[in-house]
Design an enzyme around this catalytic site. Structure first.
Site, short mmCIF file in Angstrom:
data_model
loop_
_atom_site.label_atom_id
_atom_site.label_comp_id
_atom_site.label_asym_id
_atom_site.label_seq_id
_atom_site.Cartn_x
_atom_site.Cartn_y
_atom_site.Cartn_z
N TYR A 95 -111.25 7.01 68.62
CA TYR A 95 -110.75 5.88 67.84
C TYR A 95 -110.60 6.17 66.34
O TYR A 95 -109.60 5.78 65.73
CB TYR A 95 -111.61 4.64 68.08
N GLU A 137 -114.98 -1.32 76.69
CA GLU A 137 -114.80 -0.15 77.56
C GLU A 137 -116.14 0.40 78.01
O GLU A 137 -116.26 0.92 79.13
CB GLU A 137 -113.97 0.91 76.84
#
Length: 379
Positions: A95, A137
Site C-alpha cells: 500500500y 483484508e
C-alpha cells in the site's frame, strides 16, 4: 482521524478527479511498474493494455474523495474488491508503494494545480483509505488460516477435464488433503508463469457446491491463463489461492432466480445446486448466442431433474426460447435474484428489474469496481 480541513480539501478535488481521474491513474500504473516491476506479477496486464484497470481505479479514487468523511459507507461496494485483493495476495507492505506513485501521478498530470496542500491532504487521506483496506483484508486472510491452513498459493492437480462447448472446458482439481469449504458463487485464483517469467493471475468461478474434496471451474478460452488451461492435461499441477468472493447465495429459504449470460453460468451452477439441496425453489435463465454451443448442458439437465426450472434462451438455433431474455420477464420477477454475465446484460436487468433493489445481486467478470461504483456509489 482526518482533520476537517483535510476532508474539505480532498472533497474539493472531486471535480478535478472526475475530469482527470483516468489520466492520473494511467500515469500511476506507468510509474508503479517502472519503480516496482515486481508488481507486474500481481496486476492483470491484459486489463492494463485495455485501460480497464485504470478506469476501475479512477472510479475508486473519485468515490473515496466524495466519501472521505464516511468511508464506512463504501464497505458494501468495496467488498468484492477486498476479496479480489485477498485472492491476489495483496499485502499491507504494497500500500505505501501504491500511495507514493499515486501522489506522484497526481502531480504529473495536474501540474501546478496539485498544490502542496492538496498533495499533503491526499497523502493523509490515502493513509486512511489504505488502513481501512488493510484491516478488512486481514479479516479475510484470517479466515484462510482457519480454513485448514490454506494460505498463499497452493499446488493442486488437474484430476478431470470436460469439453463443455467450443472454446469452453471445465477442469477439476484435487490435492492430497481436504480443500477449504466455500460458498456457492465464490471463485479461486489460478496463477501461472509465462515463458518470460511473468506471473499471471486470473479468477474462475467454482461450478459445483462445496465438497472439500475437489474444485471445478469453467474456462472460456480468451487470454493467457485460459490458453494455458486449455492446453493443460490431466495430471498437470497449477497454483491456486483459497476461494474468495462476496457474490454468494444467501442462507435463507427464499425462492431464488438466477440469470446468466454465456460463461456467466459458472457461479450459477453452484448456486442452483446449493439452493436445491436446501429445498429452495430455483429458476435459472441462461442466454447464449447459439444453442449448439451452450456449455454445461449435462449439468443443467441434472439440475432440471432435481427440480430446478431451467429456461434456455438462444439467438440462433433456439430449441426453448428464441432471442434474449425479455424485459417483461425481468419486470415480473419478485424473488431474490442473482445475475452474472456481460456488463450490458447486467445493466439491462438493472434497468428493468422492478422488485425491491435489495433483492438484486450481480457479478461481472473483469475489473468490477468501476461498474459497481457507477451503479451504486454515485447514485
Amino acid at each position: 482521524m482526518l482533520s476537517t480541513s483535510t476532508i474539505q480539501i480532498v472533497q474539493s478535488t472531486v471535480p478535478v478527479l472526475a475530469a482527470n481521474g483516468a489520466a492520473i491513474t494511467k500515469v500511476f500504473y506507468q510509474r508503479l511498474f517502472l519503480a516496482h516491476p515486481e508488481l507486474k506479477h500481481v496486476f492483470n496486464q491484459s486489463n492494463q493494455r485495455s485501460d480497464r484497470q485504470s478506469q476501475a481505479l479512477a472510479t475508486a479514487v473519485y468515490a473515496a474523495a466524495a466519501h472521505i468523511d464516511r468511508l464506512e459507507t463504501l464497505k458494501p461496494v468495496l467488498l468484492p474488491v477486498l476479496h479480489k485483493h485477498r485472492s491476489l495476495q495483496i499485502k499491507p507492505e504494497m500500500y505505501p508503494l501504491v500511495g507514493q506513485e499515486l501522489l506522484g501521478a497526481m502531480q504529473d498530470v495536474l501540474g501546478e494545480a496539485a498544490t502542496p496542500e492538496i498533495l499533503q491532504a491526499w497523502g493523509e487521506a490515502y493513509g486512511e483509505i489504505a488502513d481501512l483496506f488493510i484491516a478488512l483484508e486481514a479479516e479475510l486472510y484470517a479466515q484462510d488460516e482457519q480454513a485448514k491452513g490454506f494460505s498463499g498459493y497452493q499446488p493442486v492437480e488437474i484430476s478431470d477435464i470436460q469439453e463443455q462447448a467450443d472454446g469452453i472446458r471445465s477442469l477439476t482439481f484435487k490435492t492430497d488433503g481436504p480443500l477449504p469449504d466455500y460458498r456457492a458463487g465464490q471463485y479461486i485464483t489460478i496463477r501461472i508463469q509465462d515463458q518470460d517469467g511473468l506471473w499471471h493471475n486470473r479468477q474462475y468461478s467454482l461450478t459445483t457446491a462445496s465438497n472439500t474434496t475437489t474444485y471445478t471451474i469453467g474456462v472460456k478460452r480468451e487470454g493467457i491463463v485460459s490458453d494455458y488451461l486449455h492446453a493443460a492435461r490431466i495430471g498437470d499441477t497449477v497454483l491456486i489461492s483459497a476461494p474468495a468472493g462476496s457474490f454468494t447465495l444467501d442462507a435463507s429459504d427464499e425462492p431464488v432466480v438466477l440469470i446468466a449470460g454465456g460463461i456467466g453460468i459458472t457461479p450459477m451452477l453452484a448456486m442452483a445446486e446449493e439452493a436445491l439441496a436446501a429445498g429452495r425453489d430455483v429458476t435459472l435463465h441462461h442466454a447464449v448466442q447459439d444453442e449448439r454451443n451452450r456449455p454445461f448442458t449435462e449439468q443443467l439437465a441434472l439440475l432440471e431433474q432435481r427440480g430446478a426450472r431451467i429456461v434456455r434462451y438462444a439467438e440462433h438455433q433456439a430449441t426453448d426460447q428464441a432471442g434474449r431474455l425479455p424485459k417483461d420477464v425481468i419486470a415480473s420477477i419478485t424473488d431474490l435474484t442473482y445475475v452474472c454475465g456481460p456488463e450490458a446484460m447486467i445493466q439491462f436487468v438493472i434497468e428493468h428489474f422492478t422488485a425491491s433493489p435489495d433483492k438484486l445481486h450481480y457479478e461481472i467478470f473483469g475489473p468490477a469496481l468501476a461498474f459497481a461504483a457507477e451503479t451504486s456509489i454515485t447514485q
